[in-house]
Design an enzyme around this catalytic site. Structure first.
Site, short mmCIF file in Angstrom:
data_model
loop_
_atom_site.label_atom_id
_atom_site.label_comp_id
_atom_site.label_asym_id
_atom_site.label_seq_id
_atom_site.Cartn_x
_atom_site.Cartn_y
_atom_site.Cartn_z
N TYR A 1 -2.42 4.89 5.52
CA TYR A 1 -3.15 4.45 6.55
C TYR A 1 -3.56 2.75 6.03
CZ TYR A 1 -7.33 5.53 3.25
OH TYR A 1 -7.99 5.89 2.55
N CYS A 2 -3.83 1.90 6.92
CA CYS A 2 -4.02 0.61 6.53
C CYS A 2 -5.57 0.05 7.08
CB CYS A 2 -3.09 -0.41 6.74
SG CYS A 2 -2.27 -0.54 8.29
N TYR A 3 -5.53 -1.12 7.43
CA TYR A 3 -6.79 -1.72 8.19
C TYR A 3 -6.48 -1.31 9.51
CZ TYR A 3 -7.89 -4.47 4.29
OH TYR A 3 -8.42 -5.11 3.17
N PHE B 1 -7.92 2.79 9.12
CA PHE B 1 -9.03 3.33 8.12
C PHE B 1 -10.01 3.75 9.14
CE2 PHE B 1 -12.97 3.13 5.99
CZ PHE B 1 -12.82 4.33 5.20
#
Length: 264
Positions: free
Chosen positions: A70-72, A99
């Site tokens: 996962y990222c932003y 996230f």
């Protein structure tokens, strides 16, 4: 390896990813946001991953290990997920939305069934108007807003008071990492903000930009709310991710005057 030979990874919605994490205790979680964001908060068990550390994990993990990245917002995670897929990892997932929606999905308690006769007609109508399920008072709607957040944003103090009395989650955060306190400050309703404070809402919650409600009231020239938060004990020395404090964000002389004792 050509694109035709690539092993595809799968994109999951936040609720799907949360269900997978709960059902797969051995899943490897990777957080590919910047290190500061990771250190502020991350999913339990998630490891920080930068591009230069990918080879380390590619050589360490068994190819059958399920991997979730996962990222932003769900963009960079696809690039990292493809790296694992290119090295023949069988089950690789990227989280759409990133996230915050995933953290919210994992943190969401089981639906709190509120009997319909426990809701006032006004609250029942409010929930229906905003398409919230009547039985789940902590449900998340558009932009990750719970009914309490939505009512705070609308400046609907009566709805906020009823929801607080029904014991809704004060600490829920929306897709930007804000709680109902920030949204109440947007509405400019000092009485509503005071209700949230007295109910025990966290004063110094930092959103995904590292900003607090105190910083917001200073930067948006809301001196009455700024003074209220200071009196309640909000910390004026906290800095956002641009390394700025509330005093350095003050949009007016009035706000600056209220914060002048924090300038040194």
């Amino acid at each position: 390896m050509t694109s035709a030979e690539r092993v595809p990874f799968q994109c999951l919605a936040a609720d799907e990813a949360a269900a997978l994490i709960r059902s797969e205790p051995e899943i490897r979680l990777f957080d590919v946001r910047d290190l500061q964001s990771y250190q502020q908060e991350h999913l339990e068990g998630a490891m920080h991953l930068s591009e230069e550390r990918v080879p380390l994990w590619l050589g360490r993990l068994p190819r059958e290990a399920p991997v979730l990245v996962y990222c932003y917002h769900g963009n960079a995670s696809k690039t990292f997920a493809q790296m694992f897929s290119d090295f023949r990892f069988a089950r690789v997932y990227s989280v759409d939305g990133g996230f915050r929606p995933l953290a919210n999905a994992l943190a969401a308690p089981a639906a709190e069934e509120a009997p319909s006769d426990a809701l006032s007609p006004i609250l029942a109508a409010f929930l229906a108007d905003w398409e919230y399920p009547a039985g789940d008072l902590n449900a998340r709607g558009r932009h990750g807003l719970t009914p309490l957040m939505r009512a705070a944003l609308q400046g609907d103090r009566a709805i906020v008071e009823e929801l607080l009395a029904l014991g809704v989650d004060l600490h829920a955060r929306n897709d930007d990492g804000n709680t109902a306190l920030w949204l109440g400050c947007v509405s400019r309703d000092a009485g509503l903000v005071q209700d949230l404070i007295e109910a025990g809402i966290e004063l110094d919650n930092r959103n995904d930009a590292g900003s607090t409600a105190l910083m917001y009231t200073a930067s948006s020239d809301r001196p009455q709310l700024l003074e209220l938060l200071l009196a309640a004990g909000a910390d004026p020395q906290l800095r956002n991710f641009d390394d700025l404090r509330a005093v350095e964000l003050a949009a007016s002389k009035t706000c600056l005057k209220l914060l002048r004792h924090t300038a040194d």
